[in-house]
Design an enzyme around this catalytic site. Sequence first.
Site, PDB file in Angstrom:
ATOM      1  N   SER A   1      46.054  41.960  65.451  1.00  0.00           N
ATOM      2  CA  SER A   1      47.407  41.772  64.988  1.00  0.00           C
ATOM      3  C   SER A   1      47.506  40.238  63.939  1.00  0.00           C
ATOM      4  O   SER A   1      46.795  40.371  63.223  1.00  0.00           O
ATOM      5  CB  SER A   1      48.465  41.514  66.343  1.00  0.00           C
ATOM      6  OG  SER A   1      49.962  41.549  66.024  1.00  0.00           O
TER       7      SER A   1
ATOM      8  N   ASP B   1      51.928  52.423  67.690  1.00  0.00           N
ATOM      9  CA  ASP B   1      51.898  51.181  67.746  1.00  0.00           C
ATOM     10  C   ASP B   1      53.645  50.633  67.037  1.00  0.00           C
ATOM     11  O   ASP B   1      53.958  50.765  66.045  1.00  0.00           O
ATOM     12  CB  ASP B   1      51.099  50.311  66.558  1.00  0.00           C
ATOM     13  CG  ASP B   1      51.078  48.926  66.727  1.00  0.00           C
ATOM     14  OD1 ASP B   1      52.156  48.233  66.988  1.00  0.00           O
ATOM     15  OD2 ASP B   1      50.111  48.167  66.497  1.00  0.00           O
TER      16      ASP B   1
ATOM     17  N   HIS C   1      49.503  48.852  70.415  1.00  0.00           N
ATOM     18  CA  HIS C   1      49.305  47.555  70.014  1.00  0.00           C
ATOM     19  C   HIS C   1      48.618  46.969  71.145  1.00  0.00           C
ATOM     20  O   HIS C   1      48.154  45.596  71.046  1.00  0.00           O
ATOM     21  CB  HIS C   1      50.594  46.888  69.620  1.00  0.00           C
ATOM     22  CG  HIS C   1      50.264  45.854  68.520  1.00  0.00           C
ATOM     23  ND1 HIS C   1      49.950  46.171  67.131  1.00  0.00           N
ATOM     24  CD2 HIS C   1      50.314  44.302  68.628  1.00  0.00           C
ATOM     25  CE1 HIS C   1      49.989  44.993  66.510  1.00  0.00           C
ATOM     26  NE2 HIS C   1      49.986  44.075  67.517  1.00  0.00           N
TER      27      HIS C   1
END
Lengths: 290, 290
Positions: free
Chosen positions: B154, B231, B268
Amino acid sequence: MSVQLEKTSSNKVFEGELAKYRFKSTALGGLFANFNLFIPPNASETIKVPVLVYLSGLTCTEDNGAQKGSFLGPASAQGIAILFPDTSPRGAAIEGEDDNWDFGTGAGFYINATDPKYSKHYNMYTHVTLELPEIIEAAGLPIDWQRQSIFGHSMGGHGALTLYLSSTTKQYRSASAFAPICNPTKCPWGEKAFSGYLQGGIEEAKGKYDATDLISAYKEPDSLQPQGTGDNFYKQGQLLPENFLKASRDAGYDEFQVRVRSQEAYDHSYYFISTFAADHIHFHANFLKA
Amino acid sequence: MSVQLEKTSSNKVFEGELAKYRFKSTALGGLFANFNLFIPPNASETIKVPVLVYLSGLTCTEDNGAQKGSFLGPASAQGIAILFPDTSPRGAAIEGEDDNWDFGTGAGFYINATDPKYSKHYNMYTHVTLELPEIIEAAGLPIDWQRQSIFGHSMGGHGALTLYLSSTTKQYRSASAFAPICNPTKCPWGEKAFSGYLQGGIEEAKGKYDATDLISAYKEPDSLQPQGTGDNFYKQGQLLPENFLKASRDAGYDEFQVRVRSQEAYDHSYYFISTFAADHIHFHANFLKA
């Protein structure tokens, strides 16, 4: 029995699903209980899979093993589900319940309490052995409860060994434990727990909630348990694997039936657990897939 | 340079060691910084090992990747060290620093701040690329910094790609990222970060801290990045892998040089990361051990 099982989260992992559920638990006196359940990708409406129950240690929840154990990859590859229960009831509002990290909340010890102060809520034994299989079965999830094994860490290792050894119906095919509390009637953690939860105190726990007592009465055990030599709780005499090992050998069980392994310099953390995670999954796969 | 490196914890894991260190960081304006360093068992006084730097995402510390990433088993088997830096300075006591989970503490974005309010402390770019290798080398730990690669998740995926692509000395042999922020000058997270940390705002970040801008100027990239289709941050347009992919193909890089993979239904979380952890270690091993 009609129990509302609410799925509160779901994560895809190793091609399978790790889902968190919540329900009102009768065994825990009407409190809400959470658990995580990993279902491997080969399970389906028509294909039920064997299951491994993972019991966590003091201060943990249903999340620690799922997040840090490194169990899910090997379990996915072997086609084995893993059930992660919580470690105690939550929010029973019993006076003093949250005063200590090693008693009360987060420290249910996988027993059924008999002291009136705790007996309504602290029944993790029934919760794990009976209630969870029943409500998961009722929800139609693809688990074959005839192929069930159990493992755990520390307090959860005590839980795994005692639930396995005390079952009169051979509910679990095999048991394993990471640094388990092997002889809780003879260590401070166990003495504190049994004195609090059981009306008969430590005496009541003997032969019932103590793996070292239970092993001598058991027939044909299959268990595996590594113990790190760098584990501070081992050094402090909380775990006592040597007592369990002696009782096992005295009862005539050899190293193929009861394996207590010393792991040089490993400690009590999930780093230790993750290192041997695949070994344990493969050990149980031998029994679950036989 | 004489820096006091204090080892604050050590865990044996997969036959190697995961140690946490603390030191007074010049790059971060004199604040104490923590990092974790995994050293595989084949390293020794005479044998230096290659190293993979793992940059974590928003709200994380140096612990998330070490505890939940499932990187250590494959890294141990491949003989690769892993460095886990923190995600921001801690305790800079700048007004508003702790008001948001996506800016300030836990959200350093791996840049060097130029806004006077942040420029003394928020220099994670220099901290990761220069300071950590220097102090670890000075401490005599057995890392071969000539064999260095980088990956992240991320915000840390953004960090891995931009540190890799912006290096004029090919500091990192390869880069990979789990669900990275690919085009931060065009998403809310990046706009917020750059507007706050950089005197020139978003304009200053273009071509410097944005992987999609940088890729067109780069020569012969080797990168890998999976993106889960389940996600939520991807769905919200925070990650923008399609922009990075288009810029890569426009720049003439084929699927062997820049691999953006879509992973059906993955989200995620670290469950997603752990699923593909071994893939990433093996990808980097190709370059680190070449």
